[in-house]
Design a protein around this motif. Structure first.
Motif, PDB file in Angstrom:
ATOM      1  N   VAL A  60      -6.158  -0.605  -8.766  1.00  0.00           N
ATOM      2  CA  VAL A  60      -5.645  -1.871  -8.260  1.00  0.00           C
ATOM      3  C   VAL A  60      -5.620  -2.888  -9.401  1.00  0.00           C
ATOM      4  CG1 VAL A  60      -6.000  -3.693  -6.547  1.00  0.00           C
ATOM      5  CG2 VAL A  60      -6.581  -1.334  -5.981  1.00  0.00           C
ATOM      6  N   GLU A  61      -4.421  -3.391  -9.682  1.00  0.00           N
ATOM      7  CA  GLU A  61      -4.236  -4.357 -10.764  1.00  0.00           C
ATOM      8  C   GLU A  61      -4.796  -5.729 -10.386  1.00  0.00           C
ATOM      9  OE1 GLU A  61      -2.670  -3.838 -13.823  1.00  0.00           O
ATOM     10  OE2 GLU A  61      -2.630  -1.713 -13.303  1.00  0.00           O
ATOM     11  N   THR A  62      -5.327  -6.440 -11.376  1.00  0.00           N
ATOM     12  CA  THR A  62      -5.765  -7.816 -11.152  1.00  0.00           C
ATOM     13  C   THR A  62      -4.540  -8.730 -11.198  1.00  0.00           C
ATOM     14  OG1 THR A  62      -6.197  -8.101 -13.518  1.00  0.00           O
ATOM     15  CG2 THR A  62      -8.067  -7.456 -12.138  1.00  0.00           C
ATOM     16  N   GLY A  63      -4.735  -9.991 -10.837  1.00  0.00           N
ATOM     17  CA  GLY A  63      -3.658 -10.963 -10.915  1.00  0.00           C
ATOM     18  C   GLY A  63      -3.133 -11.421  -9.565  1.00  0.00           C
ATOM     19  N   ASP A  64      -3.480 -10.705  -8.495  1.00  0.00           N
ATOM     20  CA  ASP A  64      -3.013 -11.064  -7.161  1.00  0.00           C
ATOM     21  C   ASP A  64      -4.188 -10.922  -6.187  1.00  0.00           C
ATOM     22  OD1 ASP A  64      -1.726 -11.457  -4.746  1.00  0.00           O
ATOM     23  OD2 ASP A  64      -0.373  -9.749  -4.942  1.00  0.00           O
ATOM     24  N   ALA A  65      -4.544 -12.020  -5.547  1.00  0.00           N
ATOM     25  CA  ALA A  65      -5.690 -12.009  -4.630  1.00  0.00           C
ATOM     26  C   ALA A  65      -5.506 -11.019  -3.488  1.00  0.00           C
ATOM     27  CB  ALA A  65      -5.929 -13.416  -4.072  1.00  0.00           C
ATOM     28  N   SER A  66      -4.275 -10.768  -3.075  1.00  0.00           N
ATOM     29  CA  SER A  66      -4.046  -9.879  -1.932  1.00  0.00           C
ATOM     30  C   SER A  66      -4.481  -8.445  -2.210  1.00  0.00           C
ATOM     31  CB  SER A  66      -2.568  -9.909  -1.514  1.00  0.00           C
ATOM     32  OG  SER A  66      -1.755  -9.317  -2.496  1.00  0.00           O
ATOM     33  N   ARG A  67      -4.790  -8.143  -3.453  1.00  0.00           N
ATOM     34  CA  ARG A  67      -5.259  -6.792  -3.794  1.00  0.00           C
ATOM     35  C   ARG A  67      -6.552  -6.431  -3.056  1.00  0.00           C
ATOM     36  NH1 ARG A  67      -9.061  -6.494  -8.653  1.00  0.00           N
ATOM     37  NH2 ARG A  67     -10.007  -8.548  -8.667  1.00  0.00           N
ATOM     38  N   LEU A  68      -7.311  -7.444  -2.598  1.00  0.00           N
ATOM     39  CA  LEU A  68      -8.573  -7.184  -1.898  1.00  0.00           C
ATOM     40  C   LEU A  68      -8.434  -7.220  -0.380  1.00  0.00           C
ATOM     41  CD1 LEU A  68     -11.188  -9.115  -4.084  1.00  0.00           C
ATOM     42  CD2 LEU A  68     -10.387  -6.744  -4.287  1.00  0.00           C
ATOM     43  N   GLU A  69      -7.246  -7.614   0.116  1.00  0.00           N
ATOM     44  CA  GLU A  69      -7.040  -7.611   1.574  1.00  0.00           C
ATOM     45  C   GLU A  69      -7.275  -6.194   2.085  1.00  0.00           C
ATOM     46  OE1 GLU A  69      -7.051  -9.606   4.436  1.00  0.00           O
ATOM     47  OE2 GLU A  69      -5.155 -10.570   3.867  1.00  0.00           O
ATOM     48  N   GLY A  70      -8.057  -6.072   3.127  1.00  0.00           N
ATOM     49  CA  GLY A  70      -8.380  -4.769   3.697  1.00  0.00           C
ATOM     50  C   GLY A  70      -9.733  -4.233   3.260  1.00  0.00           C
ATOM     51  N   PHE A  71     -10.239  -4.720   2.132  1.00  0.00           N
ATOM     52  CA  PHE A  71     -11.489  -4.199   1.581  1.00  0.00           C
ATOM     53  C   PHE A  71     -12.673  -5.153   1.775  1.00  0.00           C
ATOM     54  CE2 PHE A  71      -8.051  -2.229  -0.898  1.00  0.00           C
ATOM     55  CZ  PHE A  71      -8.298  -0.898  -0.606  1.00  0.00           C
ATOM     56  N   LEU A  72     -12.444  -6.289   2.434  1.00  0.00           N
ATOM     57  CA  LEU A  72     -13.521  -7.246   2.713  1.00  0.00           C
ATOM     58  C   LEU A  72     -14.120  -6.862   4.066  1.00  0.00           C
ATOM     59  CD1 LEU A  72     -11.689 -10.509   1.575  1.00  0.00           C
ATOM     60  CD2 LEU A  72     -13.194  -9.013   0.232  1.00  0.00           C
ATOM     61  N   PHE A  73     -15.141  -6.034   4.011  1.00  0.00           N
ATOM     62  CA  PHE A  73     -15.652  -5.372   5.207  1.00  0.00           C
ATOM     63  C   PHE A  73     -16.232  -6.346   6.221  1.00  0.00           C
ATOM     64  CE2 PHE A  73     -18.414  -2.561   7.686  1.00  0.00           C
ATOM     65  CZ  PHE A  73     -17.525  -1.531   7.946  1.00  0.00           C
ATOM     66  N   PRO A  74     -15.790  -6.237   7.491  1.00  0.00           N
ATOM     67  CA  PRO A  74     -16.331  -7.113   8.529  1.00  0.00           C
ATOM     68  C   PRO A  74     -17.774  -6.747   8.876  1.00  0.00           C
ATOM     69  CG  PRO A  74     -14.725  -5.562   9.448  1.00  0.00           C
ATOM     70  CD  PRO A  74     -14.761  -5.337   7.974  1.00  0.00           C
ATOM     71  N   ASP A  75     -18.633  -7.736   8.862  1.00  0.00           N
ATOM     72  CA  ASP A  75     -20.045  -7.512   9.136  1.00  0.00           C
ATOM     73  C   ASP A  75     -20.730  -8.880   9.225  1.00  0.00           C
ATOM     74  OD1 ASP A  75     -22.437  -6.168   9.551  1.00  0.00           O
ATOM     75  OD2 ASP A  75     -22.307  -4.968   7.729  1.00  0.00           O
ATOM     76  N   THR A  76     -22.043  -8.866   9.431  1.00  0.00           N
ATOM     77  CA  THR A  76     -22.841 -10.087   9.415  1.00  0.00           C
ATOM     78  C   THR A  76     -23.502 -10.190   8.043  1.00  0.00           C
ATOM     79  OG1 THR A  76     -23.239  -9.920  11.773  1.00  0.00           O
ATOM     80  CG2 THR A  76     -24.758 -11.311  10.510  1.00  0.00           C
ATOM     81  N   TYR A  77     -23.359 -11.343   7.428  1.00  0.00           N
ATOM     82  CA  TYR A  77     -23.855 -11.549   6.063  1.00  0.00           C
ATOM     83  C   TYR A  77     -24.677 -12.826   5.984  1.00  0.00           C
ATOM     84  CZ  TYR A  77     -20.143  -8.248   4.766  1.00  0.00           C
ATOM     85  OH  TYR A  77     -19.328  -7.152   4.662  1.00  0.00           O
ATOM     86  N   GLU A  78     -25.513 -12.879   4.960  1.00  0.00           N
ATOM     87  CA  GLU A  78     -26.212 -14.114   4.618  1.00  0.00           C
ATOM     88  C   GLU A  78     -25.710 -14.564   3.256  1.00  0.00           C
ATOM     89  OE1 GLU A  78     -30.468 -13.980   4.836  1.00  0.00           O
ATOM     90  OE2 GLU A  78     -30.447 -13.155   6.865  1.00  0.00           O
TER      91      GLU A  78
END
Length: 192
Positions: A42-60
């Motif tokens: 995955v190339e850098t330069g576009d924030a959308s490259r991480l869409e889908g990989f930000l795992f839903p969960d409970t965080y602190e």
């Protein structure tokens, strides 16, 4: 952070709670190099490259946290939920992990309950095999940037590569951040 949130919703919630500035989060998503095998190609330069990989969960989180560290929490959770079997299942389906996450994101956007997920996956793969439009309403909502209960004929004509009514094949990437149930369904579709 519930299943199905988009990157925009996640970053907005982090900013509203004083964790990080949204602009800093987008900059880190676009340009920071995260060391995970699922991001190797995955190339850098576009924030959308991480869409889908930000795992839903409970965080602190800490208020005033560095943006790349906040994002890394989501990516670490995604990584810790991946198994070697999941990579093998994607390979057996003839798709990449990113394509599996893209399918999972559409499942997340469409499913009303867990029983539907594997069937929705099957419909998606059947339509891909038949080279027909996927016609997934959730992709239109992503392209519009809003969730509508009812899409209009005009909405279905939106000029976007995410419009699966106008474009055959998978959209360019995930449309939200799917949970584990949708990822598993994308890797183990029902036989329909």
């Amino acid at each position: 952070f519930p299943e199905g949130y988009t990157m925009e919703q996640i970053f907005t919630k982090l900013e509203e709670n004083g964790v990080c500035d949204k602009d800093d989060l987008y900059a880190a998503a676009a340009d920071y190099v995260y060391n995970y095998s699922f991001l190797e190609d995955v190339e850098t330069g576009d924030a959308s490259r991480l869409e889908g990989f930000l795992f839903p969960d409970t965080y602190e989180f800490y208020q005033g946290m560095q943006a790349s560290s906040a994002i890394n929490k989501f990516l670490e959770a995604f990584h810790s939920n991946l198994t070697a079997d999941m990579y093998n299942q994607a390979e057996n389906l003839g798709i990449t992990l990113k394509q599996a996450v893209t399918v999972a994101s559409m499942i997340e956007g469409e499913a009303a309950n867990d029983d539907e997920r594997a069937i929705i996956a099957s419909v998606i793969y059947n339509r891909l095999a038949a080279d027909m439009p996927l016609q997934i309403d959730a992709t239109i909502q992503y392209a519009l940037g809003e969730h509508k209960e009812v899409l209009t004929t005009e909405d279905l004509q939106v000029d976007s590569p995410y419009n699966t009514y106008l474009h055959n094949g998978l959209p360019p990437g995930p449309i939200c951040n799917p949970g584990l149930a949708s990822i598993k369904a994308a890797l183990q579709p029902a036989d329909t």
